[in-house]
Design a protein around this motif. Structure first.
Motif, PDB file in Angstrom:
ATOM      1  N   HIS A  85       0.821  -1.205   0.000  1.00  0.00           N
ATOM      2  CA  HIS A  85       0.000   0.000   0.000  1.00  0.00           C
ATOM      3  C   HIS A  85       0.860   1.263   0.000  1.00  0.00           C
ATOM      4  O   HIS A  85       1.913   1.300   0.636  1.00  0.00           O
ATOM      5  N   SER A  86       0.370   2.265  -0.710  1.00  0.00           N
ATOM      6  CA  SER A  86       1.036   3.559  -0.762  1.00  0.00           C
ATOM      7  C   SER A  86      -0.025   4.638  -0.945  1.00  0.00           C
ATOM      8  O   SER A  86      -1.022   4.419  -1.628  1.00  0.00           O
ATOM      9  N   PRO A  87       0.179   5.810  -0.353  1.00  0.00           N
ATOM     10  CA  PRO A  87      -0.799   6.887  -0.534  1.00  0.00           C
ATOM     11  C   PRO A  87      -0.577   7.612  -1.858  1.00  0.00           C
ATOM     12  O   PRO A  87       0.561   7.796  -2.294  1.00  0.00           O
ATOM     13  N   PHE A  88      -1.671   8.008  -2.477  1.00  0.00           N
ATOM     14  CA  PHE A  88      -1.624   8.794  -3.712  1.00  0.00           C
ATOM     15  C   PHE A  88      -2.702   9.853  -3.669  1.00  0.00           C
ATOM     16  O   PHE A  88      -3.780   9.635  -3.117  1.00  0.00           O
ATOM     17  N   TRP A  89      -2.401  10.991  -4.285  1.00  0.00           N
ATOM     18  CA  TRP A  89      -3.408  12.026  -4.481  1.00  0.00           C
ATOM     19  C   TRP A  89      -4.150  11.701  -5.771  1.00  0.00           C
ATOM     20  O   TRP A  89      -3.548  11.378  -6.788  1.00  0.00           O
TER      21      TRP A  89
END
Length: 128
Positions: free
Chosen positions: A31-35
């Motif tokens: 998992h990784s955050p993205f805009w």
């Protein structure tokens, strides 16, 4: 960790906070955050409640950028995404009249990904 996502030579670098009690094979780096920008959203579906409902279709919502005036052409939100799943380019949203509207999703600072299957980490020539 707040400055994620990080890339090195257009490849995603995944890191995770650990407490120290985990075994290395138990740590899943998926998992990784993205805009994400939601474009073509009807004006009567731009409230934070509507955006939260749309974000639930993507993955876990982290943050919604504030839209004070409500006249922006898109809404921007940050979601924690599973990078092993294909990127979604469009979503179907039901407006207040009950009509289905297709909204476009644009991701910011994306790493190397395949345009055919939408999964990060390989290109079209390596896609199976």
């Amino acid at each position: 960790m707040a400055g994620r996502p990080w890339c090195f030579e257009q490849n995603l670098l995944l890191l995770k906070d650990i407490s120290g009690d985990e075994q290395p094979y138990d740590i899943a780096l998926t998992h990784s955050p993205f805009w994400v920008r939601i474009e073509n959203l009807p004006f009567n579906c731009r409230s934070d409640a509507h955006v939260k409902a749309i974000a639930a279709k993507l993955d876990s919502l982290m943050e919604i950028e504030e839209d004070v005036m409500g006249i922006g052409k898109d809404r921007r939100l940050r979601v924690m995404m599973d990078v092993t799943k294909p990127l979604r380019r469009f979503l179907d949203v039901v407006n207040r009249q009950g009509h289905t509207v297709k909204v476009k999703l644009k991701y910011e600072r994306l790493p190397f990904f395949c345009f055919m299957c939408g999964i990060m980490g390989h290109g079209e020539k390596d896609c199976i």
